[in-house]
Write a protein that holds these residues in place. Structure first.
Motif, PDB file in Angstrom:
ATOM      1  N   ASP A  49       1.014  -1.068   0.211  1.00 54.13           N
ATOM      2  CA  ASP A  49       0.121   0.061   0.008  1.00 54.13           C
ATOM      3  C   ASP A  49       0.900   1.162   0.084  1.00 54.13           C
ATOM      4  O   ASP A  49       0.685   2.222   0.866  1.00 54.13           O
ATOM      5  CB  ASP A  49      -0.731  -0.111   1.391  1.00 54.13           C
ATOM      6  CG  ASP A  49      -1.957  -1.205   1.095  1.00 54.13           C
ATOM      7  OD1 ASP A  49      -2.387  -1.423   0.092  1.00 54.13           O
ATOM      8  OD2 ASP A  49      -2.445  -1.457   2.048  1.00 54.13           O
ATOM      9  N   GLY A  53      -0.216   2.618  -4.627  1.00 53.00           N
ATOM     10  CA  GLY A  53      -1.148   1.844  -4.268  1.00 53.00           C
ATOM     11  C   GLY A  53      -2.318   2.753  -3.896  1.00 53.00           C
ATOM     12  O   GLY A  53      -3.266   2.704  -4.387  1.00 53.00           O
ATOM     13  N   ILE A  54      -1.994   3.804  -3.005  1.00 49.58           N
ATOM     14  CA  ILE A  54      -2.929   4.787  -2.396  1.00 49.58           C
ATOM     15  C   ILE A  54      -3.681   5.424  -3.511  1.00 49.58           C
ATOM     16  O   ILE A  54      -4.815   5.596  -3.743  1.00 49.58           O
ATOM     17  CB  ILE A  54      -2.154   5.629  -1.470  1.00 49.58           C
ATOM     18  CG1 ILE A  54      -1.968   4.913  -0.077  1.00 49.58           C
ATOM     19  CG2 ILE A  54      -3.534   6.851  -0.788  1.00 49.58           C
ATOM     20  CD1 ILE A  54      -0.912   5.588   0.844  1.00 49.58           C
ATOM     21  N   TYR A  57      -5.998   3.088  -5.701  1.00 52.53           N
ATOM     22  CA  TYR A  57      -7.133   2.940  -4.929  1.00 52.53           C
ATOM     23  C   TYR A  57      -8.009   4.215  -4.909  1.00 52.53           C
ATOM     24  O   TYR A  57      -9.102   4.000  -4.803  1.00 52.53           O
ATOM     25  CB  TYR A  57      -6.722   2.321  -3.471  1.00 52.53           C
ATOM     26  CG  TYR A  57      -6.016   1.168  -3.437  1.00 52.53           C
ATOM     27  CD1 TYR A  57      -6.405  -0.089  -4.291  1.00 52.53           C
ATOM     28  CD2 TYR A  57      -4.895   0.927  -2.556  1.00 52.53           C
ATOM     29  CE1 TYR A  57      -5.390  -1.168  -4.451  1.00 52.53           C
ATOM     30  CE2 TYR A  57      -4.064  -0.348  -2.745  1.00 52.53           C
ATOM     31  CZ  TYR A  57      -4.308  -1.404  -3.475  1.00 52.53           C
ATOM     32  OH  TYR A  57      -3.462  -2.434  -3.516  1.00 52.53           O
ATOM     33  N   LEU A 178      -0.879   2.690   8.334  1.00 52.19           N
ATOM     34  CA  LEU A 178      -2.114   2.228   7.593  1.00 52.19           C
ATOM     35  C   LEU A 178      -3.682   2.478   8.178  1.00 52.19           C
ATOM     36  O   LEU A 178      -4.490   2.681   7.318  1.00 52.19           O
ATOM     37  CB  LEU A 178      -1.993   0.845   7.234  1.00 52.19           C
ATOM     38  CG  LEU A 178      -1.111   0.717   6.015  1.00 52.19           C
ATOM     39  CD1 LEU A 178      -0.998  -0.942   5.764  1.00 52.19           C
ATOM     40  CD2 LEU A 178      -1.315   1.399   4.546  1.00 52.19           C
ATOM     41  N   THR A 221      -1.270  -4.349  -6.273  1.00 52.28           N
ATOM     42  CA  THR A 221      -1.691  -5.350  -5.057  1.00 52.28           C
ATOM     43  C   THR A 221      -0.688  -6.385  -5.301  1.00 52.28           C
ATOM     44  O   THR A 221      -0.178  -7.066  -4.186  1.00 52.28           O
ATOM     45  CB  THR A 221      -3.155  -5.884  -5.258  1.00 52.28           C
ATOM     46  OG1 THR A 221      -4.065  -4.742  -5.177  1.00 52.28           O
ATOM     47  CG2 THR A 221      -3.352  -6.703  -3.997  1.00 52.28           C
ATOM     48  N   SER A 269      -3.132  -5.662   4.705  1.00 51.28           N
ATOM     49  CA  SER A 269      -2.875  -4.504   3.430  1.00 51.28           C
ATOM     50  C   SER A 269      -4.068  -4.624   2.584  1.00 51.28           C
ATOM     51  O   SER A 269      -4.729  -3.554   2.214  1.00 51.28           O
ATOM     52  CB  SER A 269      -1.653  -5.141   2.586  1.00 51.28           C
ATOM     53  OG  SER A 269      -1.898  -4.592   1.388  1.00 51.28           O
ATOM     54  N   THR A 272      -6.893  -2.470   4.249  1.00 47.60           N
ATOM     55  CA  THR A 272      -6.704  -1.068   4.297  1.00 47.60           C
ATOM     56  C   THR A 272      -7.007  -0.621   2.735  1.00 47.60           C
ATOM     57  O   THR A 272      -7.596   0.473   2.626  1.00 47.60           O
ATOM     58  CB  THR A 272      -5.122  -0.787   4.505  1.00 47.60           C
ATOM     59  OG1 THR A 272      -4.774  -1.327   5.777  1.00 47.60           O
ATOM     60  CG2 THR A 272      -4.665   0.609   4.415  1.00 47.60           C
ATOM     61  N   SER A 273      -6.516  -1.349   1.835  1.00 47.27           N
ATOM     62  CA  SER A 273      -6.958  -1.046   0.355  1.00 47.27           C
ATOM     63  C   SER A 273      -8.555  -0.890   0.201  1.00 47.27           C
ATOM     64  O   SER A 273      -8.819   0.124  -0.636  1.00 47.27           O
ATOM     65  CB  SER A 273      -6.188  -2.105  -0.644  1.00 47.27           C
ATOM     66  OG  SER A 273      -5.033  -2.281  -0.267  1.00 47.27           O
TER      67      SER A 273
END
Length: 456
Positions: A49, A53-54, A57, A178, A221, A269, A272-273
């Protein structure tokens, strides 16, 4: 075997239970301290993440609302299986992923995979540090470029000067960052009923844009750099102990620890995603903000919708996971190249003993700093780096399956069919989404013209 007697000739159930617990702990020593037993799997999960990744998403939630929440429950078993296989490969053989590929595949295959990894990593680091600089400017008010240089310097010094066993301690504490994305949901209204329905029974139009977003989600991911990182971190954690192929007596406890560490880290992970997609789905998407240009903009866009607290927490989360993600990205490239070339490597080694390894890390990060000054849209760079990761991951997953199913590599520790089929499923899902993305990007007027020309 007789059961122990207690007072008055009655069976002492407490002693029997105690002995059973002792035997359980003897077989699975990590159960005595389950949290402290978390290591490479947890750090890999949080690095998953990273700011890239943030951003991906956030874009998914902003553009599609609840429409892509289903990708996270689907991704969890796939990402966990893939990472468990890489961890097993490292611990069983005592070698990282690149070193094992070198044993089995032609040199050209290894060189191509490592080159693609390094290119993707450098662009990913560039996008990550740019997002961290913007987040720091948002929270602290300092110049973003100055903050980027400070972050890069800090990560390099930590990797070069701090031994791995100490460095990993600080990385574990950073994993709490996270939780920032969970906190955001406490200050906004969430229709949990609809969120659950859309997670289990999604409704969205599958077109080229959706396909690109899906491959981006799975690409960030199930990222190639995580494969190299976790396999090599298992080797680092061995600290002189023999590989499991040479010490099969340790296998039961070690493989159980790897399973706990990996599936727990991936759950952290993945959850959180899911919350990041949900947070932007309930804030940015209803407000008509379906395109965001930077990870920091995703945070700042929350201010009028959820208040300054949500904006600050979201930005701090970017900084925290960036401090994990950037070292993992740079370190994975160092592991891959040095294993491929047969050079000395390892975060536990002094810089003078592994010059090439630390040189790869330093060059990767410095090139990334230069790249962030190019006139490239940071959000587009982040999402496209995730898409590229998704495409590169497919041949790597095929190579991983080949490795872990070979007795010459794994000995008596070939993984279960479930893990292998889940990894194959991950490759198929990412391959289909990648093909759909490529097909959508092809200018079909040129294709039809070429077909017409051939017909003539």
């Amino acid at each position: 075997m007789s059961r122990p007697l207690g007072e008055n000739g009655l069976y002492d159930r407490g002693k029997s239970d105690g002995r059973r617990r002792d035997r359980l702990f003897e077989r699975h020593p990590w159960l005595r301290h389950p949290l402290s037993s978390l290591g490479p799997g947890l750090i890999t999960g949080v690095a998953d993440d990273d700011p890239s990744g943030i951003a991906t998403y956030s874009q998914a939630g902003a553009a599609f609302g609840f429409g892509l929440l289903w990708t996270m429950p689907l991704a969890y078993p796939l990402m966990s299986a893939v990472q468990e296989l890489t961890a097993r490969l490292g611990r069983v053989t005592g070698m990282g992923l690149a070193a094992n590929i070198r044993r089995v595949f032609p040199p050209l295959v290894l060189q191509a995979l490592v080159l693609l990894l390094l290119m993707a990593n450098i662009f990913n680091i560039a996008a990550d540090v740019a997002a961290m600089g913007e987040a720091a400017e948002l929270v602290l008010g300092f110049n973003r470029h100055l903050m980027t240089v400070l972050f890069v310097t800090a990560t390099l010094l930590l990797q070069v000067l701090v031994p791995y066993h100490r460095y990993v301690f600080y990385l574990k504490w950073l994993t709490f960052s996270l939780l920032a994305y969970v906190a955001v949901l406490f200050v906004v209204h969430v229709d949990w009923g609809m969120a659950v329905r859309e997670t289990l029974l999604p409704h969205f139009s599958f077109d080229g844009t959706a396909a690109m977003m899906i491959v981006g989600i799975f690409g960030t991911t199930i990222s190639p750099y995580l494969f190299f990182w976790q396999a090599s971190e298992e080797v680092e954690d061995m600290r002189g102990r023999p590989a499991l192929v040479d010490a099969p007596g340790e296998a039961r406890a070690e493989l159980a620890r790897i399973r706990w560490d990996t599936w727990s880290g991936m759950l952290y992970s993945d959850a959180t995603s899911y919350f990041i997609i949900l947070a932007t789905a309930v804030t940015l998407h209803p407000a008509g903000i379906t395109q965001i240009d930077t990870a920091a903009e995703a945070a700042s866009a929350l201010r009028p919708l959820a208040g300054p607290f949500a904006e600050t927490v979201f930005a701090l989360g970017i900084l925290g996971v960036g401090m994990i993600g950037v070292p993992v990205l740079a370190g994975s490239g160092g592991y891959a190249l040095c294993e491929a070339m047969g050079w000395t490597w390892g975060l536990e080694r002094q810089a003078g003993d592994a010059r090439a390894f630390y040189g790869v890390i330093a060059i990767s990060v410095l090139l990334a700093v230069i790249l962030q000054y190019l006139p490239i849209n940071p959000m587009h760079a982040l999402v496209w780096s995730a898409v590229a990761n998704g495409m590169v991951a497919v041949p790597l997953l095929v190579a991983l399956v080949v490795l872990v199913t070979r007795k010459s590599v794994m000995g008596d520790f070939i993984p279960s069919r479930t893990l292998i089929w889940l990894t194959i499923a991950a490759a198929v899902v990412m391959g289909i989404a990648s093909i759909a993305t490529i097909i959508d990007a092809v200018p079909w007027n040129l294709v039809s013209s070429a077909a017409h020309w051939r017909h003539q």
